[in-house]
Design a protein around this motif. Structure first.
Motif, short mmCIF file in Angstrom:
data_model
loop_
_atom_site.label_atom_id
_atom_site.label_comp_id
_atom_site.label_asym_id
_atom_site.label_seq_id
_atom_site.Cartn_x
_atom_site.Cartn_y
_atom_site.Cartn_z
N ILE A 15 -67.16 6.26 -10.30
CA ILE A 15 -65.81 5.71 -10.16
C ILE A 15 -65.03 6.53 -9.14
O ILE A 15 -65.01 7.75 -9.22
N THR A 16 -64.38 5.86 -8.21
CA THR A 16 -63.60 6.58 -7.20
C THR A 16 -62.11 6.42 -7.44
O THR A 16 -61.68 5.57 -8.24
N LEU A 17 -61.35 7.23 -6.75
CA LEU A 17 -59.90 7.14 -6.84
C LEU A 17 -59.44 5.74 -6.41
O LEU A 17 -58.52 5.17 -7.00
N ALA A 18 -60.09 5.20 -5.38
CA ALA A 18 -59.73 3.87 -4.90
C ALA A 18 -59.91 2.83 -6.00
O ALA A 18 -59.08 1.93 -6.16
N ALA A 19 -60.96 2.98 -6.78
CA ALA A 19 -61.20 2.04 -7.88
C ALA A 19 -60.11 2.16 -8.94
O ALA A 19 -59.63 1.16 -9.47
N VAL A 20 -59.71 3.40 -9.20
CA VAL A 20 -58.62 3.63 -10.15
C VAL A 20 -57.34 2.98 -9.65
O VAL A 20 -56.63 2.29 -10.39
N ALA A 21 -57.07 3.20 -8.36
CA ALA A 21 -55.85 2.66 -7.75
C ALA A 21 -55.83 1.13 -7.84
O ALA A 21 -54.83 0.52 -8.23
N GLN A 22 -56.95 0.55 -7.51
CA GLN A 22 -57.06 -0.92 -7.55
C GLN A 22 -56.83 -1.42 -8.97
O GLN A 22 -56.08 -2.37 -9.20
N HIS A 23 -57.44 -0.74 -9.92
CA HIS A 23 -57.32 -1.11 -11.33
C HIS A 23 -55.87 -1.01 -11.80
O HIS A 23 -55.40 -1.81 -12.61
N ALA A 24 -55.16 -0.01 -11.25
CA ALA A 24 -53.77 0.20 -11.66
C ALA A 24 -52.80 -0.61 -10.80
O ALA A 24 -51.60 -0.64 -11.08
N GLY A 25 -53.33 -1.20 -9.73
CA GLY A 25 -52.48 -2.00 -8.85
C GLY A 25 -51.54 -1.16 -7.99
O GLY A 25 -50.39 -1.54 -7.75
N VAL A 26 -52.01 -0.01 -7.55
CA VAL A 26 -51.20 0.83 -6.67
C VAL A 26 -52.06 1.24 -5.47
O VAL A 26 -53.26 0.97 -5.43
#
Lengths: 342, 342
Positions: A15-26
């Motif tokens: 899991i990457t930061l980008a995936a986290v960001a996408q998941h959180a919508g930011v």
DNA sequence: CTGAAAGCGCTTACAG
DNA sequence: CTGAAAGCGCTTACAG
């Protein structure tokens, strides 16, 4: 559809930061900030990111962070031995001092070898450490060169540097060797032997203190020094006791450069029927746990090894943070523990 | 003129591969290959790169390599203690096994704490390790989860896993506890106490072996077990001896779950004037160096801790390289050392 | 055998 | 307070 699926991806699968960001919508940036500087992000977005991190089980990639930020949060620790209780106590102190911070400790065991120290330092320097904790003051020329050109802050542990530009935490090994010898002289001993092994710089400084005290008392005799390069063990202590007595039969006290040797010497006396301290006084150095419990209990030098580790790490930590330390040299002292064996 | 000088550079200031390549007059790629796969580069270019590396004092940036190649050459080692000689021997074995390779060891000290193990594992997983060496078979649920989702190869050290899917190297702690108890029973002892501290899984398995042997001989008595969670020390051994004798005055033998406790118990007997083994037999576990030298010498279980570390590392290494190990479980056995104390 | 391009997963300025 | 762009220093495909 997703970018990570296109063609020959080199992605790690984690899991990457980008995936986290996408998941959180930011944006990725916002996710990054929410994690490392949460006070700069609005409570709402912060909450969303935090939830996504937890849900996805995100773990930051340390290599990427180190590469992007140009600092690694790595602290290198080089000790000469891990089987010696002295250095494990130093490590415990370091770990406790750094426990709350996000530092990653790179612990290297140089095994009292310059070559190994060079090799380890070379490997560890590749990780771009924020700081380095070393044992001792003298190192090989190549190590010195690597340290200088790395420009990484360094704290020397165990002994005190003369040079005020060098950060050091410890106590005077020389003075401690001198004090113990002086103690034996004051007890009335005149044929005081010194048993040294490993011959690392600390042992040599203790031996230096011994020689000075013997000189001052007019008792010096080179035959009284038994020095060997082998690692200190109980077995070696037993053997060197034999060697000393063979060489100087009327020896009346022996100062062992550490407790392992002293224990071996005492056990050997017990087997040979030599009474300690009546016929032969024996003392050690470091105050290992067994020294207080053995029969006879062992006279020795108590050393602040845990605190050396702790204070060294605190000093390094403050320097890494850009603070100017109150003192560049911290003397933690030593304690002569007078017990039954001498 | 040079790219690194333009505007606000974020460069670390260290020599990069690109600088080496430029200095050698080759492409970055070629420099990269000359370093990591020299056989693929012509002798001439290889030589030029090697000279530039030496001249510039180039050290590869580990973070960049890890990020680009998606493997870190990091191996994580988690041990429950660094002050226990057992685990420092395990570490020495690991270091020796991996010495020739370019692995970076991340050594973590969990201090017998699940919380600390979780924290360390979380931090270390951020470095994308190629493999993990753990002590013991049972871990907290969260640790298990982290391990599974990391998909990193793991070898469990010290005991033997029942599960053949799990890689393990060690010996049966249960059988060793059983064998020592059986030895005491065969010597004619009937009131055999068991002293256990720390209560980690190995101690509990040894205690299990003790109970089974006592049951089999019809000698079981719950009062004979003194178990405390405190860390094992000589001092604690001395104290627990007192507790055992207060509880079971006619106790005729004591099996201590490790040598530290046994040493403390024996020293305490000496101080109380209890003759070992005539009045009370005492034995330990692990065969620390002092056990062979003390008077009386200590009956104990010799454990192959150095080899456990060495073989574990070799096994992990082969799995990382994609090989299929001949056996997933390696039993290194133990040796009962019958000496004077029991 | 050699090299130009793209990308690993983050953070640093910078702009809004 | 938020985000699009660029870059950290390497290596991985790929093409020649």
């Amino acid at each position: 559809m997703t970018k990570t699926r296109t063609g020959k991806s080199r992605a790690s699968g984690r899991i990457t930061l980008a995936a986290v960001a996408q998941h959180a919508g930011v944006a990725t940036m916002t996710a990054s900030r929410a994690i490392s500087q949460p006070e700069l992000v609005s409570p709402e977005l912060r909450g969303r990111v935090e939830r996504s991190v937890a849900e996805l089980g995100y773990l930051p990639n340390r290599a990427a962070r180190a590469l992007a930020s140009a600092h690694s949060n790595v602290i290198v620790v080089l000790v000469p031995s891990l089987s010696n209780a002295v250095f494990t106590a130093v490590l415990a102190g370091i770990q406790d001092a750094l426990d709350a911070d996000d530092y990653q400790l790179l612990i290297g065991n140089t095994r009292y070898s310059d070559a190994k120290e060079e090799k380890l330092l070379g490997i560890y320097l590749q990780s771009n450490p924020d700081g380095i904790l070393l044992c001792g003051l003298s190192h090989s020329e190549r190590v010195e060169k690597m340290l200088v050109s790395s420009r990484v802050p360094i704290v020397s542990m165990m002994d005190l540097a003369g040079d005020p530009d060098q950060l050091s935490v410890g106590f005077s090994q020389f003075d401690a060797g001198h004090a113990m010898t002086r103690y034996l002289i004051d007890k009335g001993h005149t044929r005081i032997g010194f048993i040294g092994a490993q011959l690392d710089e600390r042992t040599l400084r203790r031996a230096g203190g011994y020689r000075k005290a013997m000189d001052e008392a007019g008792l010096a005799d080179p035959r009284l020094q038994v020095m060997v390069g082998d690692p200190s063990t109980i077995t070696l202590g037993a053997e060197l006791l034999g060697r000393m007595l063979a060489r100087v039969p009327d020896c009346d006290a022996i100062f062992c450069c550490n407790d392992d040797l002293a224990h071996g010497a005492i056990y050997q006396c017990q087997r040979r029927g030599i009474r300690v301290p009546e016929q032969l006084a024996i003392c050690g150095f470091n105050d290992l746990p067994a020294s207080a419990w053995m029969n006879p209990s062992v006279t020795t030098i108590g050393t602040p090894r845990y605190r050396i580790g702790f204070e060294s790490a605190m000093l390094l930590r403050s320097v890494i943070k850009g603070e100017t330390p109150a003192a560049t040299q911290i003397d933690l002292g030593f304690t002569l523990m007078a017990r039954e064996s001498a």
